[in-house]
Design an enzyme around this catalytic site. Structure first.
Site, PDB file in Angstrom:
ATOM      1  N   TYR A  27      -1.477  -0.494  10.203  1.00 50.63           N
ATOM      2  CA  TYR A  27      -1.677  -1.062   9.074  1.00 50.63           C
ATOM      3  C   TYR A  27      -0.339  -0.849   8.096  1.00 50.63           C
ATOM      4  CZ  TYR A  27      -3.724  -1.264   4.031  1.00 50.63           C
ATOM      5  OH  TYR A  27      -3.804  -1.563   2.895  1.00 50.63           O
ATOM      6  N   SER A  31       0.955  -1.419   0.071  1.00 50.07           N
ATOM      7  CA  SER A  31       0.017  -0.006  -0.214  1.00 50.07           C
ATOM      8  C   SER A  31       0.969   1.093   0.034  1.00 50.07           C
ATOM      9  CB  SER A  31      -0.865  -0.118   1.296  1.00 50.07           C
ATOM     10  OG  SER A  31      -1.410   1.090   1.248  1.00 50.07           O
TER      11      SER A  31
HETATM   12  P1  NAP Z   1     -11.345  -6.165   0.176  1.00 46.35           P
HETATM   13  O1  NAP Z   1     -12.393  -5.758  -1.071  1.00 46.35           O
HETATM   14  O2  NAP Z   1     -12.097  -5.951   1.396  1.00 46.35           O
HETATM   15  O3  NAP Z   1     -11.213  -7.644  -0.030  1.00 46.35           O
HETATM   16  C1  NAP Z   1     -10.340  -8.163   0.844  1.00 46.35           C
HETATM   17  C2  NAP Z   1     -10.371  -9.968   0.447  1.00 46.35           C
HETATM   18  O4  NAP Z   1      -9.451 -10.462   1.513  1.00 46.35           O
HETATM   19  C3  NAP Z   1     -11.462 -10.648   0.284  1.00 46.35           C
HETATM   20  O5  NAP Z   1     -11.397 -11.600  -0.832  1.00 46.35           O
HETATM   21  C4  NAP Z   1     -11.588 -11.173   1.740  1.00 46.35           C
HETATM   22  O6  NAP Z   1     -12.491 -12.640   2.003  1.00 46.35           O
HETATM   23  C5  NAP Z   1      -9.910 -11.607   1.677  1.00 46.35           C
HETATM   24  N1  NAP Z   1      -9.631 -11.737   3.093  1.00 46.35           N
HETATM   25  C6  NAP Z   1      -9.671 -10.866   4.263  1.00 46.35           C
HETATM   26  N2  NAP Z   1      -9.234 -11.528   5.226  1.00 46.35           N
HETATM   27  C7  NAP Z   1      -8.670 -12.918   4.939  1.00 46.35           C
HETATM   28  C8  NAP Z   1      -8.156 -13.938   5.658  1.00 46.35           C
HETATM   29  N3  NAP Z   1      -7.989 -13.826   7.049  1.00 46.35           N
HETATM   30  N4  NAP Z   1      -7.933 -15.006   4.835  1.00 46.35           N
HETATM   31  C9  NAP Z   1      -8.347 -15.056   3.610  1.00 46.35           C
HETATM   32  N5  NAP Z   1      -8.836 -14.114   2.743  1.00 46.35           N
HETATM   33  C10 NAP Z   1      -9.143 -13.109   3.596  1.00 46.35           C
HETATM   34  O7  NAP Z   1      -9.986  -5.566   0.230  1.00 46.35           O
HETATM   35  P2  NAP Z   1      -9.141  -4.854  -1.033  1.00 46.35           P
HETATM   36  O8  NAP Z   1      -9.472  -3.166  -1.054  1.00 46.35           O
HETATM   37  O9  NAP Z   1      -9.529  -5.502  -2.409  1.00 46.35           O
HETATM   38  O10 NAP Z   1      -7.670  -4.999  -0.667  1.00 46.35           O
HETATM   39  C11 NAP Z   1      -6.959  -5.947  -1.413  1.00 46.35           C
HETATM   40  C12 NAP Z   1      -5.443  -5.580  -1.124  1.00 46.35           C
HETATM   41  O11 NAP Z   1      -5.124  -4.391  -1.589  1.00 46.35           O
HETATM   42  C13 NAP Z   1      -5.291  -5.441   0.598  1.00 46.35           C
HETATM   43  O12 NAP Z   1      -3.875  -6.286   0.742  1.00 46.35           O
HETATM   44  C14 NAP Z   1      -5.091  -4.176   1.064  1.00 46.35           C
HETATM   45  O13 NAP Z   1      -4.418  -3.950   1.904  1.00 46.35           O
HETATM   46  C15 NAP Z   1      -4.564  -3.520  -0.362  1.00 46.35           C
HETATM   47  N6  NAP Z   1      -4.917  -2.074  -0.377  1.00 46.35           N
HETATM   48  C16 NAP Z   1      -6.137  -1.913  -0.727  1.00 46.35           C
HETATM   49  C17 NAP Z   1      -6.376  -0.528  -1.039  1.00 46.35           C
HETATM   50  C18 NAP Z   1      -7.622   0.190  -1.057  1.00 46.35           C
HETATM   51  O14 NAP Z   1      -7.989   1.570  -1.015  1.00 46.35           O
HETATM   52  N7  NAP Z   1      -8.872  -0.587  -1.321  1.00 46.35           N
HETATM   53  C19 NAP Z   1      -5.373   0.602  -1.051  1.00 46.35           C
HETATM   54  C20 NAP Z   1      -3.898  -0.041  -0.880  1.00 46.35           C
HETATM   55  C21 NAP Z   1      -3.679  -1.149  -0.425  1.00 46.35           C
HETATM   56  P3  NAP Z   1     -13.866 -12.599   2.484  1.00 46.35           P
HETATM   57  O15 NAP Z   1     -14.848 -11.669   1.487  1.00 46.35           O
HETATM   58  O16 NAP Z   1     -14.189 -13.941   2.275  1.00 46.35           O
HETATM   59  O17 NAP Z   1     -13.781 -12.052   3.873  1.00 46.35           O
END
Ligand code: NAP
Length: 245
Positions: free
Chosen positions: A154, A140
């Protein structure tokens, strides 16, 4: 490497992970996606893999649990073949707030899901990739911005993910395994609902030089490039995809 890449995507049921699965399936990968709770979302993404003609499995696994991580990779090898790729994408935040208000439970959960799980999965991938491969760790922009007043723990976990990328790229380079990171800025996904501020992307967008938050496919393209042969000389790099922030 085998003709058809076999790639594990953690957190592949929603958000950036789901967009990555769809992008990789279109690029010819067979895919094991894992998720924690949302089986319906995982089944939808799995159906999209099959629509492309690729093979796929959806495995319910909590990636903070070493035994479940081992089972995820065992199932992948048994059903799809030797693993050639890993996208360490599963991640969570906790409620936005200053560090002084952070609970021990939220601290441990955020470090476990964002950092410990990435190490556990990278370890399994490194043990099993026997003819080269590629790993992409989803970090991130927070890792360098620090996220003051929101979730410093985080940001610290993601800085740890970046150290994992750099160290592991050096350890695995001689075996033909590339390790890179993608550091997204603020992207429209459900992760912001968990933090208690679903409209956070609009708030952050005002500070971004490009003037908007990102969309999940814009991150997926970067991940897919780093996994692809087109990135054959890239390892140990962290590609920032953050709208200029
Ligand atoms: P998201 O929409 O909340 O999706 C999270 C995913 O991770 C879901 O598939 C969830 O499964 C899975 N997950 C969560 N905890 C888990 C666990 N303990 N074991 C297995 N699976 C798990 O998140 P996102 O925004 O796409 O984020 C994806 C990545 O990008 C993350 O690493 C996040 O830190 C990074 N990121 C995101 C942003 C942003 O603004 N969105 C910015 C920078 C970095 P379930 O649905 O079954 O819970």
């Amino acid at each position: 490497m085998p003709d058809t890449p076999v790639t594990v995507v953690t957190g592949g049921s929603r958000g950036i992970g789901a967009a990555t699965v769809r992008r990789l399936a279109a690029a010819g990968h067979d895919i094991a996606l894992c998720y924690r709770d949302d089986t319906a979302a995982a089944e939808t993404v799995l159906a999209d893999i099959h629509t492309t003609g690729r093979r796929g499995i959806a495995v319910r696994a909590d990636v903070t649990d070493p035994d479940q991580v081992t089972d995820l990779f065992d199932q992948t090898e048994a059903k799809l073949g030797t693993v050639t790729g890993l996208v360490n994408n599963a991640g969570v935040t906790s409620r936005i707030g200053p560090l002084v208000d952070l609970t021990p439970q939220d601290l441990r959960h955020v470090i476990d899901v964002n950092l410990v799980s990435a190490i556990l999965c990278a370890q399994q991938a490194a043990r099993r990739m026997n003819a080269g491969g590629a790993i992409v760790n989803v970090s991130s922009a927070a890792a360098t911005l620090g996220s003051p007043g929101e979730y410093i723990h985080y940001a610290a976990a993601k800085a740890g993910v970046d150290a994992l990328t750099i160290g592991l790229s050096k350890e695995l380079g001689p075996r033909g395994i590339r390790v890179n990171g993608v550091a997204p800025g603020t992207v429209w996904t459900d992760i912001h609902t968990v933090s208690g501020d679903p409209d956070r992307p609009n708030r952050i967008a005002r500070r971004a030089p490009l003037g908007r938050a990102g969309d999940a496919p814009e991150i997926a393209h970067a991940i897919a490039w780093l996994l692809s042969p087109e990135a054959s000389y890239a390892t140990g790099t962290i590609l920032r995809v953050a709208g200029g922030l």
